[in-house]
Design a protein around this motif. Structure first.
Motif, short mmCIF file in Angstrom:
data_model
loop_
_atom_site.label_atom_id
_atom_site.label_comp_id
_atom_site.label_asym_id
_atom_site.label_seq_id
_atom_site.Cartn_x
_atom_site.Cartn_y
_atom_site.Cartn_z
N CYS A 134 0.85 -1.19 0.00
CA CYS A 134 0.00 0.00 0.00
C CYS A 134 0.88 1.24 0.00
O CYS A 134 1.78 1.36 0.84
CB CYS A 134 -0.91 -0.01 1.22
SG CYS A 134 -1.92 1.48 1.30
N CYS A 138 -1.03 5.48 6.56
CA CYS A 138 -1.94 5.79 7.66
C CYS A 138 -1.27 5.41 8.99
O CYS A 138 -0.76 4.29 9.13
CB CYS A 138 -3.25 5.04 7.49
SG CYS A 138 -4.02 5.37 5.89
N TYR A 140 -1.97 4.47 11.89
CA TYR A 140 -2.40 3.40 12.79
C TYR A 140 -2.25 2.01 12.16
O TYR A 140 -2.58 1.01 12.78
CB TYR A 140 -3.89 3.60 13.13
CG TYR A 140 -4.72 3.75 11.88
CD1 TYR A 140 -5.21 2.65 11.20
CD2 TYR A 140 -4.97 5.01 11.32
CE1 TYR A 140 -5.91 2.78 10.02
CE2 TYR A 140 -5.67 5.15 10.15
CZ TYR A 140 -6.14 4.03 9.50
OH TYR A 140 -6.82 4.17 8.32
N CYS A 141 -1.78 1.96 10.90
CA CYS A 141 -1.93 0.72 10.10
C CYS A 141 -0.60 -0.02 9.92
O CYS A 141 0.42 0.59 9.59
CB CYS A 141 -2.53 1.09 8.75
SG CYS A 141 -2.67 -0.32 7.63
N ARG A 222 -10.54 2.71 -0.98
CA ARG A 222 -10.18 4.09 -0.61
C ARG A 222 -11.16 5.04 -1.28
O ARG A 222 -11.57 4.81 -2.43
CB ARG A 222 -8.77 4.43 -1.14
CG ARG A 222 -7.65 3.67 -0.51
CD ARG A 222 -6.86 4.43 0.49
NE ARG A 222 -6.69 5.84 0.32
CZ ARG A 222 -6.18 6.62 1.28
NH1 ARG A 222 -5.82 6.10 2.45
NH2 ARG A 222 -6.04 7.91 1.09
S1 SF4 Z 1 -5.35 1.90 6.22
FE1 SF4 Z 1 -4.07 3.27 4.96
S2 SF4 Z 1 -2.02 2.40 5.03
FE2 SF4 Z 1 -3.43 0.82 5.75
S3 SF4 Z 1 -3.91 -0.39 3.96
FE3 SF4 Z 1 -5.51 1.15 4.11
S4 SF4 Z 1 -4.80 2.87 2.88
FE4 SF4 Z 1 -3.03 1.52 3.25
#
Ligand code: SF4
Length: 376
Positions: A134, A138, A140-141, A222
């Motif tokens: 990805c 983000c 938190y991810c 997204r």
């Molecule tokens: S939360 Fe954000 S960083 Fe995590 S997979 Fe989804 S888009 Fe990517």
């Protein structure tokens, strides 16, 4: 394309249903493989102690192992796999061990098509991972750290080939794993490639897949990737009425702090299109970021009321968990206030909200403990 079929015929792969079942296998020649989330660490360590006491070799991979490999070695795991595991697990089975006992699948990523998406020979079927990696960050991810920031798509032919094997074995429902399914086949993982998605879904139907779920967990979407072209394509094939879309907050300030990379206007644009194409938006929100102010909370509640009324959205609620290895790992657990309980409880009773937000509040504290007690 290589396949596990041609790899090692002397290897028996067993999907364990209960912990006790492991002990029916001789410790000699058995390796117990764990892949787990950070909030399961405590339970896994309990099992690890029993397994080590009985002399089994135990290895770990997955999100927590990638974030904290040294911690797991210190706790007693024999080997740890970080990042992509496909190539490294083969090295391990062939007896090629790294000196530091950590298999590095981060600096050397795999080509997805070199490996099968599941193992039909052992009846291990999974949703097919169509995209790994990805480009977003983000806060938190764990995904960009586990899977990398480079977007890698599994080729259509391979997805179709394995789906056909699934159909022949009476698996006629297709689900997918992707950090952003509407970005499948695109160069950047974001701007949709409707032709690629059309070809994929058309060919899945052609080989006998009866139901397709695309844009639902675990292949969420997204907001930037929602456009008319992609919706027209998926409308022809999918069985899901819902599309799961990440918003995470109704406060622009919070969206910036968690580095979501989109604003509220983009979320609304996506929801409006979903409504136009007769999909129910199921929108992810994360509550309880420790840095959230009363004003942020109020703005999020107002935004939720607006999208529920205007776009008939449903809310999928989460409580913030400070996952190890993420930029927000050390800010403490998600904290829900009386206002959260009241608002989220009300939406739940009205049928507009679901999710494991209450359970996650406890898990968040457990994860925060894991971070603070880390020996690394
Ligand atoms: S939360 Fe954000 S960083 Fe995590 S997979 Fe989804 S888009 Fe990517």
């Amino acid at each position: 394309m290589s396949s596990i079929y041609s790899y090692r015929k002397d290897l028996e792969l067993v999907d364990i249903r209960s912990f006790e079942e492991i002990f029916s296998y001789e410790k000699e020649g058995t390796v117990v493989l764990y892949s787990f989330m950070s909030f399961d660490l405590e339970a896994v360590v309990d099992e690890l102690k029993k397994l080590k006491k009985s002399g089994y070799m135990v290895v770990a991979g997955g999100p927590h192992a990638t974030a904290m490999p040294q911690q797991l070695l210190n706790l007693g795991f024999d080997y740890v796999f970080v990042g992509d595991g496909e190539e490294n697990i083969r090295k391990f089975i062939d007896g090629k061990f790294p000196e530091n006992r950590i298999y590095d699948g981060i600096t050397k990523r795999v080509v997805l098509s070199d490996y099968p998406p599941f193992c039909p020979e052992k009846s291990l079927y999974m949703p097919i991972e169509i995209t790994r990696g990805c480009p977003f960050s983000c806060g938190y991810c764990q995904t960009p750290r586990l899977a990398g920031k480079l977007v890698r798509h599994r080729p259509i032919e391979q997805i179709v080939e394995y789906s056909k094997i699934g159909v022949e074995n009476n698996r006629k429902i297709a689900r997918f794993i992707s950090p952003n399914s509407f970005g499948y086949g695109s160069k950047n993982g974001v701007t949709p490639n409707p032709e690629a998605v059309d070809t994929l879904l058309y060919n899945l139907k052609k080989v006998g897949v009866e139901e397709i779920y695309f844009g639902t967990f675990p292949s969420d979407v997204r907001p930037e990737s929602v456009n008319e072209e992609i919706l027209k394509v998926i409308k022809k094939y999918v069985n899901n009425k819902y599309i799961v879309i990440g918003a995470q907050s109704g406060s622009e300030r919070v969206l910036e702090m968690i580095k979501r990379g989109h604003n509220l206007e983009e979320i609304e644009r996506a929801l409006s299109l979903l409504k136009e194409y007769d999909f129910i938006p199921r929108v992810d929100f994360i509550f309880g970021f420790p840095f959230e102010t009363d004003e942020d909370i109020e703005k999020t509640f107002e935004f939720i009321k607006k999208i529920v009324n205007k776009y008939k959205a449903k809310v999928h609620a989460h409580t913030f968990m400070p996952l190890p290895g993420t930029p927000l790992a050390n800010i403490g657990p998600g904290v829900l206030t009386k206002k959260h309980y009241k608002f989220l409880g009300l939406l739940t009773s009205q049928g507009y909200l679901d999710g494991y937000w209450l359970k996650q509040e406890q898990l968040a504290r457990r994860v925060a403990d894991v971070n603070s007690s880390s020996p690394i």
